[in-house]
Design an enzyme around this catalytic site. Sequence first.
Site, PDB file in Angstrom:
ATOM      1  N   TRP A 131       0.834  -1.203   0.000  1.00 51.47           N
ATOM      2  CA  TRP A 131       0.000   0.000   0.000  1.00 51.47           C
ATOM      3  C   TRP A 131       0.870   1.255   0.000  1.00 51.47           C
ATOM      4  CZ3 TRP A 131      -0.563   4.107   3.428  1.00 51.47           C
ATOM      5  CH2 TRP A 131      -1.666   4.927   3.226  1.00 51.47           C
ATOM      6  N   HIS A 132       2.025   1.164   0.650  1.00 53.25           N
ATOM      7  CA  HIS A 132       2.917   2.326   0.720  1.00 53.25           C
ATOM      8  C   HIS A 132       3.656   2.583  -0.587  1.00 53.25           C
ATOM      9  CE1 HIS A 132       2.410   1.860   5.133  1.00 53.25           C
ATOM     10  NE2 HIS A 132       2.609   3.153   5.128  1.00 53.25           N
ATOM     11  N   GLY A 133       3.770   1.587  -1.432  1.00 51.60           N
ATOM     12  CA  GLY A 133       4.467   1.820  -2.685  1.00 51.60           C
ATOM     13  C   GLY A 133       4.623   0.554  -3.494  1.00 51.60           C
TER      14      GLY A 133
ATOM     15  N   PHE B 272       1.581   8.402  -1.892  1.00 50.81           N
ATOM     16  CA  PHE B 272       0.800   7.192  -1.688  1.00 50.81           C
ATOM     17  C   PHE B 272      -0.683   7.397  -1.994  1.00 50.81           C
ATOM     18  CE2 PHE B 272       4.161   6.882   1.768  1.00 50.81           C
ATOM     19  CZ  PHE B 272       5.055   6.307   0.908  1.00 50.81           C
TER      20      PHE B 272
END
Length: 471
Positions: free
Chosen positions: A321-323, A471
């Site tokens: 989800w962060h990258g 994000f």
Amino acid sequence: MSFTSFSFLLFVAVTILIASSFSHQSWKKKLFLLLASYYFYATFDIRFCAILAFITVLNYAAGYAISRASTALGKKSLLAAVIGVDLLILFGFKYFDFFLGSLASILGAGPLLDVASFLMPVGISFFIFQAMTYPLDLARGDVKRCDSLLDFAFFIAFFPQLLVGPIVRASYFLPQLAKGYEGLSPETRHSGYVLIMIGLIKKVAFADVIAAHLVDPAYASPDGLSPVFLLVATIGYSFQIYMDLSGYTDMARGLGRLFGYELPINFNRPYHALSISNFWQRWHITMSSFFRDYLYFGVGGSRRGNVYFNLMVTFIAIGLWHGAGWNFVLYGFCHGAMVGYERWRRIRRKRLGLTGLPESGIPYWWALFSTFAFVSLTRVLFRGDGLDGALSYFVAMGEWQNMANLPFSTLGLAALLGAIVLHIVPVWVRDAVIEKASRQGVLITAGALTCTILGLLMVAESGSGFIYFQF
């Protein structure tokens, strides 16, 4: 339009002034704030508004269909369909390039398709997850069907939290819209301004300074730098990202209050955590609780399947989800493995009749230090330029022959020390200072807050954007 700019200050001032004229006509106020939110989002790229509008209509329509479904199977099928479409859109904008690149590497081929020019909408992970909470909460019976498209569109697009959260659940925010506007008390207005000021201080005076004087120089070229400097920069990044994200959250919550809406708390002194599990209960609470409630419990939690597998799936998803990168996959894997180990150890100690987390003495301080050390070191994966960049940074931290190269700056060290002290100071001390300031009279307090905010914005004009914008 950056939160730390005079253009945003002017936008907020005009928006508050106009919105206050609709205090007894809540639907007009919500319509105006919805249009203002879309204008704010359009300042980044007007094309983003089409994605935001589509996600809004999609999840609103799905919620209506779910509420009308006559069978449990029908509800589940509709829920699976809308969540699938939401995730497919997120995948297309955020992960498609990473997926094709990884596939090309496995096949030993060149780039399968050049999608680097795809423009990822700012904050897409936040507003898609926020939209998903509506059909999810509706199917679980945690919220009633929203019969106003205006309310739902406002819930998704409300500009203070649109870009970087907190991720507000439908069950939390829609009831506030349903009961209408009740006016602002002087205490609420004052607390809103104070939160904005605190957020600006965190961002401008600490996060940006730590980044410019410690973190950015260290990660730009770690080779040849002293391991001591790199270690301090690693600690600095933990406080930079905390001051950056919690500062944005404070500002968002403060702005929300000025418009008459309450946004959830997102941080609870995360570096006071005594375990990695406890850290994720304190860090980015709205995001971590989203994954806990909707993914971890959804795949079985501790009741169905293998709990350690379920934990690993959840934390790898948090990492991704962060990258889009293998460094984020590894970041999630490390945290998932540690949380799984802590669970196993906790169960084992309970069977042996031993206590839980330490409360004092050497065990307490060891737990505090080891948790922070693990969080900070794994953030090299988060901050580094992919796996290669993170590996280069770790290698440079072991090059002890470069001990003499210590490009510290007094300002950078002072900002880091100040951030550490602020994090250590008990909450009651901060609240006592705020309460005392609020008793100095409306004009004095308003003048002090205004001067502080204007001064910070003057300094912030050359500052960096918020980390979580990506994000």
